[in-house]
Motif scaffolding. Structure first.
Motif, short mmCIF file in Angstrom:
data_model
loop_
_atom_site.label_atom_id
_atom_site.label_comp_id
_atom_site.label_asym_id
_atom_site.label_seq_id
_atom_site.Cartn_x
_atom_site.Cartn_y
_atom_site.Cartn_z
N TYR A 75 9.62 0.44 -6.56
CA TYR A 75 8.51 -0.36 -5.98
C TYR A 75 7.36 -0.47 -6.59
O TYR A 75 6.43 -1.47 -6.21
CB TYR A 75 8.55 0.26 -4.38
CG TYR A 75 9.89 -0.26 -3.37
CD1 TYR A 75 10.01 -1.68 -3.02
CD2 TYR A 75 10.18 0.93 -3.09
CE1 TYR A 75 11.07 -1.85 -2.07
CE2 TYR A 75 11.48 0.58 -2.06
CZ TYR A 75 11.62 -0.72 -1.68
OH TYR A 75 12.86 -0.85 -0.84
N LYS A 76 7.18 0.26 -7.49
CA LYS A 76 5.77 0.37 -8.20
C LYS A 76 4.48 0.63 -7.48
O LYS A 76 3.71 0.10 -7.38
CB LYS A 76 5.73 -0.89 -9.03
CG LYS A 76 6.51 -1.27 -9.95
CD LYS A 76 6.64 -0.42 -11.12
CE LYS A 76 7.58 -0.73 -12.25
NZ LYS A 76 9.11 -0.61 -11.66
N GLN A 77 4.92 1.47 -6.21
CA GLN A 77 3.99 1.69 -5.17
C GLN A 77 4.10 3.38 -5.00
O GLN A 77 5.09 3.94 -5.16
CB GLN A 77 4.08 0.98 -4.08
CG GLN A 77 3.18 1.17 -3.00
CD GLN A 77 1.57 0.85 -3.39
OE1 GLN A 77 1.03 1.81 -3.70
NE2 GLN A 77 1.36 -0.39 -3.33
N ALA A 78 2.90 3.87 -4.57
CA ALA A 78 3.06 5.58 -4.21
C ALA A 78 3.92 5.67 -2.85
O ALA A 78 3.68 4.83 -1.73
CB ALA A 78 1.68 5.84 -4.22
N LYS A 132 0.77 -1.32 0.04
CA LYS A 132 -0.29 -0.03 0.11
C LYS A 132 0.71 1.11 -0.08
O LYS A 132 2.20 1.10 0.24
CB LYS A 132 -0.71 -0.01 1.33
CG LYS A 132 -0.24 0.10 2.54
CD LYS A 132 -1.06 -0.01 3.61
CE LYS A 132 -0.44 0.00 5.07
NZ LYS A 132 -1.26 -0.04 6.00
N PRO A 133 0.48 2.47 -0.17
CA PRO A 133 1.25 3.74 -0.13
C PRO A 133 2.02 3.84 1.01
O PRO A 133 1.57 3.40 2.14
CB PRO A 133 0.22 4.72 -0.27
CG PRO A 133 -0.95 4.11 -1.16
CD PRO A 133 -0.88 2.82 -0.56
N VAL A 134 3.25 4.36 1.00
CA VAL A 134 4.29 4.65 2.06
C VAL A 134 4.16 6.21 2.39
O VAL A 134 4.20 6.76 1.14
CB VAL A 134 5.40 4.13 1.78
CG1 VAL A 134 6.31 4.51 2.77
CG2 VAL A 134 5.34 2.54 1.53
N ILE A 138 7.90 6.75 7.09
CA ILE A 138 9.10 7.14 7.02
C ILE A 138 9.37 8.47 7.60
O ILE A 138 8.47 9.23 7.16
CB ILE A 138 9.87 6.57 6.01
CG1 ILE A 138 9.48 5.12 5.51
CG2 ILE A 138 11.28 6.83 6.13
CD1 ILE A 138 10.04 4.83 4.13
N LEU A 139 10.46 8.78 8.17
CA LEU A 139 10.55 10.23 8.56
C LEU A 139 11.92 10.54 7.63
O LEU A 139 12.87 9.83 7.64
CB LEU A 139 11.09 10.22 9.86
CG LEU A 139 11.70 11.71 10.38
CD1 LEU A 139 10.69 12.68 10.48
CD2 LEU A 139 12.24 11.74 12.04
N LEU A 140 11.67 11.80 6.99
CA LEU A 140 12.85 12.35 6.48
C LEU A 140 13.41 13.38 7.39
O LEU A 140 13.09 14.49 7.66
CB LEU A 140 12.44 13.54 5.40
CG LEU A 140 13.63 13.82 4.40
CD1 LEU A 140 14.39 14.92 4.69
CD2 LEU A 140 14.40 12.74 3.66
N GLY A 141 14.27 12.72 8.34
CA GLY A 141 15.19 13.63 9.53
C GLY A 141 16.29 14.47 9.19
O GLY A 141 16.58 14.21 8.11
#
Length: 337
Positions: free
Chosen positions: A72-75, A43-45, A103-106
């Motif tokens: 990944y062929k996923q959003a 599913k989307p991440v 996920i965090l863009l830290g």
């Protein structure tokens, strides 16, 4: 002689399936894919950026999202949860399910400086996150107004030592990287500078351009246009290497200014407990796709530089930077009450 019977359609279909499977197996052996176990991502991440749209962190997050979506062929969708120097977004991800879908863009501020400044953060950076990959860094530059009689970092140190009153330096605010870099600089050289904090980089830079405050440490993308226009003089780069955008400008270390090496970085992190297979897959794909010439050119255009580091190396960077900034914060009045 007995002829072999004509194969049935079912038999032909089975042969095609076996040949196709063998081809896929051979293809996988020749061109291994960096895939996680199971059906991830199914599913989307979400990639959470703790800053508003349009800023450096947001732009890096969107580049990563675009590349990962292709692989990944996923959003992969960027979600901006801005505020408090990136700590709101970090707190949200820390409390998210450790399943690889948030996920965090830290950034340096939220993961290594904030713990020393804020006594009650909604997360513990060392315990609540699994480092995935460090992606890019932005150089920090030492600049002065052209009226100041200093043409190198060493000149500035001599000037500060000879001055009866402390020279002033501007920053975007207490506890920000530009402020703490200034503190690190004066500590390493045994000099005293007067810190003038502003509410943001823009008003701080305005006063430096006007000559009201002579010195500033700032992220290179903010000051680069003014350096090129001759409105600011750059004295050095506070990093381990020269900036790609200004290869002729030496680092502070090259000028004999030791121990003033800072890293303003962007990196991907997952909630602690995220399966190792997912962390590894994301790390390998981020470093592979963000290291292309096309993405490198886009990072260069925004003043950032591709600086790859896998989970173990990224964890070491976070640990070292946390210790350094904690020491500097304790030595100043940057900590929040």
């Amino acid at each position: 002689m007995k002829r072999n019977p004509k194969p049935t359609q079912a038999c032909l279909d089975r042969r095609r399936f076996l040949v196709s499977g063998a081809a896929l197996t051979l293809s996988g052996a020749m061109f291994p894919a960096f895939a996680a176990s199971g059906d991830y991502p199914g599913k989307p991440v979400r990639i959470v950026a703790g800053f508003p749209p349009g800023g450096s962190a947001d732009l890096v997050a969107r580049l990563a999202a675009q590349e990962l979506g292709t692989v990944y062929k996923q959003a992969f969708v960027v979600e901006n949860r801005a505020g408090a120097g990136g700590t709101i977004g970090a707190g949200y991800v820390a409390k998210s399910a450790p399943d690889g879908y948030t996920i965090l863009l830290g950034v340096t501020a939220s993961q290594t400086i904030a713990p020393a400044i804020y006594p009650t953060l909604p997360y513990a950076p060392a315990k609540d996150f699994a480092p995935i990959a460090m992606i890019a860094t932005i150089p920090v530059a030492l600049v002065v107004h052209p009226s100041l009689e200093a043409r190198s970092a060493a000149d500035l140190v001599k000037l500060a030592k000879a001055s009866k009153m402390p020279l002033a330096f501007a920053s975007s605010g207490n506890g920000a990287i530009p402020h703490l870099t200034g503190e690190l600089f004066q500590e390493s050289q045994g000099i005293k500078l007067e810190h003038i904090p502003f509410k943001g980089a823009t008003p701080a830079l305005s006063d430096v351009l006007a000559g009201r405050v002579p010195i500033m440490f700032d992220h290179l993308p903010s000051v680069l246009p003014h350096i090129r226009a001759g409105k600011l003089r750059v004295l050095g780069i506070a990093g381990s290497k020269r900036a790609k955008a200004l290869p002729e400008v030496p680092t502070l270390a090259e000028q004999g200014i030791a121990h003033v090496v800072v890293r303003s970085w962007f990196g991907a992190l997952a909630p602690n407990g995220t399966p190792a297979s997912i962390v590894t897959s994301l790390s390998q794909n981020i470093l592979k796709t963000m290291g292309t010439a096309d993405i490198g050119a886009k990072l260069d255009a925004m003043g950032a530089e591709f600086t790859p580091a896998g989970p173990a190396e990224f964890e070491k960077v976070i640990r070292e930077d946390t210790a350094m900034w904690s020491r500097i914060v304790k030595a100043t009045s940057a900590a929040a009450s």
